[in-house]
Structures are given as C-alpha cells and as structure tokens.
Design a protein around this motif. Structure first.
Motif, mmCIF file in Angstrom:
data_model
loop_
_atom_site.group_PDB
_atom_site.id
_atom_site.type_symbol
_atom_site.label_atom_id
_atom_site.label_comp_id
_atom_site.label_asym_id
_atom_site.label_seq_id
_atom_site.Cartn_x
_atom_site.Cartn_y
_atom_site.Cartn_z
ATOM 1 N N PHE A 1 -1.125 -18.688 -2.843
ATOM 2 C CA PHE A 1 -2.508 -18.244 -3.011
ATOM 3 C C PHE A 1 -2.503 -16.779 -3.445
ATOM 4 O O PHE A 1 -1.508 -16.078 -3.279
ATOM 5 N N PRO A 2 -3.599 -16.293 -4.028
ATOM 6 C CA PRO A 2 -3.650 -14.888 -4.425
ATOM 7 C C PRO A 2 -3.698 -13.985 -3.193
ATOM 8 O O PRO A 2 -4.304 -14.327 -2.180
ATOM 9 N N VAL A 3 -3.036 -12.826 -3.297
ATOM 10 C CA VAL A 3 -2.903 -11.897 -2.175
ATOM 11 C C VAL A 3 -3.357 -10.508 -2.595
ATOM 12 O O VAL A 3 -3.109 -10.073 -3.724
ATOM 13 N N HIS A 4 -4.024 -9.826 -1.666
ATOM 14 C CA HIS A 4 -4.412 -8.419 -1.855
ATOM 15 C C HIS A 4 -3.741 -7.595 -0.767
ATOM 16 O O HIS A 4 -3.696 -8.010 0.397
ATOM 17 N N GLY A 5 -3.217 -6.446 -1.130
ATOM 18 C CA GLY A 5 -2.631 -5.514 -0.166
ATOM 19 C C GLY A 5 -3.331 -4.178 -0.255
ATOM 20 O O GLY A 5 -3.636 -3.709 -1.355
ATOM 21 N N GLU A 6 -3.591 -3.587 0.899
ATOM 22 C CA GLU A 6 -4.323 -2.318 0.939
ATOM 23 C C GLU A 6 -3.790 -1.474 2.098
ATOM 24 O O GLU A 6 -3.749 -1.945 3.235
ATOM 25 N N PRO A 7 -3.347 -0.248 1.828
ATOM 26 C CA PRO A 7 -2.908 0.600 2.940
ATOM 27 C C PRO A 7 -4.096 0.970 3.828
ATOM 28 O O PRO A 7 -5.143 1.375 3.321
ATOM 29 N N ILE A 8 -3.946 0.790 5.148
ATOM 30 C CA ILE A 8 -4.997 1.208 6.082
ATOM 31 C C ILE A 8 -4.542 2.405 6.909
ATOM 32 O O ILE A 8 -5.373 3.103 7.483
ATOM 33 N N VAL A 9 -3.242 2.629 6.962
ATOM 34 C CA VAL A 9 -2.654 3.869 7.485
ATOM 35 C C VAL A 9 -1.596 4.262 6.474
ATOM 36 O O VAL A 9 -0.750 3.445 6.106
ATOM 37 N N ASP A 10 -1.648 5.497 5.993
ATOM 38 C CA ASP A 10 -0.678 5.932 4.983
ATOM 39 C C ASP A 10 -0.381 7.411 5.187
ATOM 40 O O ASP A 10 -1.124 8.265 4.734
ATOM 41 N N GLU A 11 0.687 7.684 5.896
ATOM 42 C CA GLU A 11 1.110 9.058 6.164
ATOM 43 C C GLU A 11 2.502 9.302 5.583
ATOM 44 O O GLU A 11 3.321 10.019 6.149
ATOM 45 N N VAL A 12 2.749 8.720 4.442
ATOM 46 C CA VAL A 12 4.067 8.737 3.832
ATOM 47 C C VAL A 12 4.280 10.009 3.023
ATOM 48 O O VAL A 12 3.390 10.441 2.289
ATOM 49 N N VAL A 13 5.488 10.552 3.166
ATOM 50 C CA VAL A 13 5.907 11.690 2.352
ATOM 51 C C VAL A 13 7.254 11.359 1.726
ATOM 52 O O VAL A 13 8.009 10.529 2.230
ATOM 53 N N ARG A 14 7.536 12.044 0.616
ATOM 54 C CA ARG A 14 8.735 11.795 -0.193
ATOM 55 C C ARG A 14 9.443 13.117 -0.434
ATOM 56 O O ARG A 14 8.800 14.144 -0.613
#
Length: 181
Positions: A63-76
C-alpha cells in the motif's frame, strides 16, 4: 527516545535521519517537523533535518506509505575523508518518523534515533556503520522488500544501484509494513 553520546571523530557515529535520503526515499526540505537541533557554534555539527516522504504502493509495502518526522533533532558533522573519492560524515540526534498507511490511515511512530558513520563513494555506493535503530527502505537486498526499523550493531552496504545488504553480529528487524497493514 535514546540520547546518544559521541566520542572523538574516529569513534563518532551519527543518526539515521539521512536514512530517508540514502536508502531510497524521496527528500525535500522539512516543513512539518519541529526545528532540528541547534549545534553549538564552532562544534562542526550542523542541523540535518529529514523531509517528509511518500512511497507508492508496491515499492516498499503493498500500500502507499507516507513518512513524516515528528521529532527531528539530528545534526551532521563532516569528517576527514578515509580515501580519495569518499566523503565521511557522522550523524546523531533524536529522530521519530510517523509512518502512515495512506489507504487506511493506520500509523506507527518509529524511533529511529540510532547513530551512524556514513561513507559515500563517487560511484553512488554508501557504507554505513550503525549502532541503534534506523529506518531502512528495501527494494532489493538481503531483507525482503519493505520498510524496516533495523536495530543493533551492524553495517549497511548500499550498492550504486541501491541494493542494500544489512549485516552484523547483533541485528533485529521490525517490519513497518506489517505494523501499519
């Protein structure tokens, strides 16, 4: 969520927010997630937000899937390259992706706050050294087609054509397609 503590650049691992980009899901600047973590000035760490994404039916799940960050504290953080034609970066920070079945609305909040050291090659291949959970979208590889939270201590080898091989002494997989079916 897990808090990750990183040592020196030689032992630094980063988070898998880039998993969305590197493992074959569409990316664009994030607009719906809370602001990414702010790195200390002069630390070498920069925000690396994940973008919402969509995958059509049959590409990963039935089935089609949607992804959405709800917490995003990422650093690079860019690290010295290990060889010519290779870039190396570490990622760290909390990341929770809401994965939604677009047909039914069923969703699951996947904590993918693992850490990773990522080598990217000029050929398009990538090699990840990972501790903890990351989101892995598989079209072809040693896991069946699907979306997974992969957890443990492991590597992900991505060929220039996108084939993914997950290997290591401690690997657990959780099928997100099954969770939201």
């Amino acid at each position: 969520m897990r808090k990750n503590v990183l040592g020196t650049a030689g032992t630094a691992f980063g988070t898998a927010c880039v998993t969305v980009l590197a493992l074959g899901l569409a990316t664009a600047p994030a607009t719906a997630a809370p602001p990414a973590a702010v790195a200390a000035p002069g630390s070498g760490w920069e925000p690396a937000p994940s973008a919402p994404w969509d995958v059509p039916a049959g590409e990963r799940c039935a089935f089609p899937v949607h992804g959405e960050p709800i917490v995003d504290e990422v650093v690079r953080r860019e690290l010295p390259p290990p060889a010519e034609g290779v870039t190396r970066a570490a990622y760290k920070g909390d990341l929770v992706i809401r994965v939604t079945n677009k047909e039914t609305g069923a969703h699951y909040d996947a904590d993918v706050s693992g850490t990773a050291l990522v080598d990217a090659y000029a050929s398009g291949a990538q090699f990840w050294r990972v501790l903890g959970p990351v989101l892995v979208g598989v079209g072809e590889g040693n896991l069946a087609r699907g979306l997974y939270v992969v957890d443990g201590a492991y590597t992900i080898d991505i060929s220039p054509t996108g084939t993914k091989t997950v290997a290591g002494p401690a690997v657990r997989t959780d099928s997100l397609c099954a969770r939201i079916d």
